[in-house]
Design a protein around this motif. Structure first.
Motif, PDB file in Angstrom:
ATOM      1  N   LEU A  34      18.239  24.264 -24.343  1.00  0.00           N
ATOM      2  CA  LEU A  34      18.329  26.030 -24.336  1.00  0.00           C
ATOM      3  C   LEU A  34      16.950  27.056 -24.024  1.00  0.00           C
ATOM      4  O   LEU A  34      17.309  27.372 -24.154  1.00  0.00           O
ATOM      5  N   LEU A  35      16.033  26.251 -24.658  1.00  0.00           N
ATOM      6  CA  LEU A  35      15.216  27.286 -25.033  1.00  0.00           C
ATOM      7  C   LEU A  35      13.973  27.027 -23.140  1.00  0.00           C
ATOM      8  O   LEU A  35      13.904  28.377 -22.219  1.00  0.00           O
ATOM      9  N   LEU A  36      14.748  25.705 -22.452  1.00  0.00           N
ATOM     10  CA  LEU A  36      14.053  25.254 -20.954  1.00  0.00           C
ATOM     11  C   LEU A  36      15.044  26.956 -20.511  1.00  0.00           C
ATOM     12  O   LEU A  36      14.280  27.183 -19.588  1.00  0.00           O
ATOM     13  N   GLU A  37      16.023  27.368 -20.740  1.00  0.00           N
ATOM     14  CA  GLU A  37      16.777  27.828 -19.607  1.00  0.00           C
ATOM     15  C   GLU A  37      16.791  29.082 -20.301  1.00  0.00           C
ATOM     16  O   GLU A  37      16.632  30.542 -19.231  1.00  0.00           O
ATOM     17  N   CYS A  38      15.985  29.258 -21.790  1.00  0.00           N
ATOM     18  CA  CYS A  38      15.800  31.123 -22.191  1.00  0.00           C
ATOM     19  C   CYS A  38      13.903  31.366 -21.798  1.00  0.00           C
ATOM     20  O   CYS A  38      14.020  32.716 -21.634  1.00  0.00           O
ATOM     21  N   GLN A  39      13.394  30.875 -21.055  1.00  0.00           N
ATOM     22  CA  GLN A  39      12.422  30.691 -20.369  1.00  0.00           C
ATOM     23  C   GLN A  39      11.600  32.465 -19.880  1.00  0.00           C
ATOM     24  O   GLN A  39      10.773  32.744 -20.024  1.00  0.00           O
ATOM     25  N   GLU A  40      12.809  32.341 -18.816  1.00  0.00           N
ATOM     26  CA  GLU A  40      13.004  33.799 -18.133  1.00  0.00           C
ATOM     27  C   GLU A  40      13.522  34.687 -18.564  1.00  0.00           C
ATOM     28  O   GLU A  40      13.485  35.694 -17.443  1.00  0.00           O
TER      29      GLU A  40
ATOM     30  N   ASN B 252      19.709  35.753 -11.574  1.00  0.00           N
ATOM     31  CA  ASN B 252      18.971  34.602 -11.800  1.00  0.00           C
ATOM     32  C   ASN B 252      18.945  33.301 -12.727  1.00  0.00           C
ATOM     33  O   ASN B 252      19.708  33.119 -14.361  1.00  0.00           O
ATOM     34  N   PRO B 253      19.748  31.938 -12.236  1.00  0.00           N
ATOM     35  CA  PRO B 253      20.635  31.178 -13.365  1.00  0.00           C
ATOM     36  C   PRO B 253      20.488  30.586 -14.643  1.00  0.00           C
ATOM     37  O   PRO B 253      21.128  30.652 -15.481  1.00  0.00           O
ATOM     38  N   SER B 254      18.804  30.865 -14.340  1.00  0.00           N
ATOM     39  CA  SER B 254      18.516  29.890 -16.261  1.00  0.00           C
ATOM     40  C   SER B 254      18.476  31.196 -17.267  1.00  0.00           C
ATOM     41  O   SER B 254      18.949  30.904 -18.413  1.00  0.00           O
ATOM     42  N   ALA B 255      18.386  32.663 -17.062  1.00  0.00           N
ATOM     43  CA  ALA B 255      17.967  32.982 -17.531  1.00  0.00           C
ATOM     44  C   ALA B 255      20.088  33.362 -17.599  1.00  0.00           C
ATOM     45  O   ALA B 255      20.455  34.074 -19.339  1.00  0.00           O
ATOM     46  N   ASN B 256      20.948  33.828 -16.902  1.00  0.00           N
ATOM     47  CA  ASN B 256      22.475  33.792 -16.797  1.00  0.00           C
ATOM     48  C   ASN B 256      22.897  32.595 -18.162  1.00  0.00           C
ATOM     49  O   ASN B 256      23.377  33.087 -19.128  1.00  0.00           O
ATOM     50  N   THR B 257      22.220  31.326 -17.868  1.00  0.00           N
ATOM     51  CA  THR B 257      22.933  30.300 -19.112  1.00  0.00           C
ATOM     52  C   THR B 257      22.664  31.083 -20.636  1.00  0.00           C
ATOM     53  O   THR B 257      23.455  30.828 -21.604  1.00  0.00           O
ATOM     54  N   CYS B 258      20.936  30.924 -20.888  1.00  0.00           N
ATOM     55  CA  CYS B 258      20.902  31.768 -21.808  1.00  0.00           C
ATOM     56  C   CYS B 258      21.115  32.544 -22.077  1.00  0.00           C
ATOM     57  O   CYS B 258      22.334  32.746 -23.468  1.00  0.00           O
ATOM     58  N   HIS B 259      21.698  33.842 -22.105  1.00  0.00           N
ATOM     59  CA  HIS B 259      22.420  34.667 -22.677  1.00  0.00           C
ATOM     60  C   HIS B 259      23.731  34.650 -22.097  1.00  0.00           C
ATOM     61  O   HIS B 259      24.377  34.660 -23.662  1.00  0.00           O
ATOM     62  N   SER B 260      24.291  33.885 -21.490  1.00  0.00           N
ATOM     63  CA  SER B 260      26.451  33.404 -21.586  1.00  0.00           C
ATOM     64  C   SER B 260      26.063  32.220 -23.108  1.00  0.00           C
ATOM     65  O   SER B 260      27.281  32.290 -23.958  1.00  0.00           O
ATOM     66  N   TYR B 261      25.644  31.320 -22.893  1.00  0.00           N
ATOM     67  CA  TYR B 261      24.991  30.137 -24.433  1.00  0.00           C
ATOM     68  C   TYR B 261      25.167  31.134 -25.487  1.00  0.00           C
ATOM     69  O   TYR B 261      26.067  31.081 -25.788  1.00  0.00           O
ATOM     70  N   VAL B 262      24.196  32.146 -26.236  1.00  0.00           N
ATOM     71  CA  VAL B 262      23.928  32.477 -26.756  1.00  0.00           C
ATOM     72  C   VAL B 262      25.444  33.650 -27.485  1.00  0.00           C
ATOM     73  O   VAL B 262      26.200  33.784 -28.159  1.00  0.00           O
ATOM     74  N   LEU B 263      25.857  33.930 -26.235  1.00  0.00           N
ATOM     75  CA  LEU B 263      27.224  34.700 -26.435  1.00  0.00           C
ATOM     76  C   LEU B 263      28.288  34.227 -26.672  1.00  0.00           C
ATOM     77  O   LEU B 263      29.174  34.981 -27.114  1.00  0.00           O
ATOM     78  N   GLY B 264      28.255  32.926 -25.925  1.00  0.00           N
ATOM     79  CA  GLY B 264      29.457  31.899 -26.797  1.00  0.00           C
ATOM     80  C   GLY B 264      29.355  31.011 -27.512  1.00  0.00           C
ATOM     81  O   GLY B 264      30.588  31.912 -28.603  1.00  0.00           O
TER      82      GLY B 264
END
Length: 146
Positions: free
Chosen positions: A34-40, A50-62
């Motif tokens: 998750l930290l790797l996804e949230c770096q950007e 930004n797919p990684s930033a999107n993954t970070c946000h979506s995961y936390v929101l989920g």
């Protein structure tokens, strides 16, 4: 074989799985992943395109949504945040927590999201010795149960 209302969605899912090039996985995401996804991820502007930033946000929101649902069903509270939080702020809180707790990154990402939000939005102090989802990972009393 006849294609009924149930068979069409199943065939569509199988088609996507076969030809998407992405294997579906039942692995649990770690804090490191998750930290790797949230770096950007730096807020709403970094989210777009930004797919990684999107993954970070979506995961936390989920995870946040899942916790909110669980709290409502079980009449318990894990953290006392605002009713309608800024979801980008939630992701930034989680990102900072992950950066600050590098020794805990081997735990599941969902448990670390809960720990981050419990630390950021604490409720009334729990009695000494009570193990909450948060303090089991960070060694801190992160409060949260009602």
């Amino acid at each position: 074989m006849r294609e009924g209302p149930v068979l069409k969605p199943v065939l569509a899912v199988l088609f996507v799985m076969l030809f998407s090039g992405t294997a579906l996985s039942a692995e649990v995401m770690s804090g490191s992943s998750l930290l790797l996804e949230c770096q950007e991820f730096t807020g709403q502007a970094s989210f777009r395109g930004n797919p990684s930033a999107n993954t970070c946000h979506s995961y936390v929101l989920g995870v946040h949504d899942m916790i909110q649902d669980f709290e409502a069903r079980n009449q318990t509270t894990y953290y006392c945040g605002p009713q309608n939080p800024d979801t980008y702020q939630l992701a930034l809180i989680v990102k900072k927590f992950l950066q600050d707790h590098a020794t805990s990154l081997h735990y599941s990402a969902s448990s670390l999201v809960l720990s981050a939000l419990s630390e950021a939005y604490p409720c009334a102090k729990m009695p000494e010795g009570v193990i909450t989802p948060g303090n089991a990972f960070t060694g801190r009393d992160l409060r949260g149960y009602r």
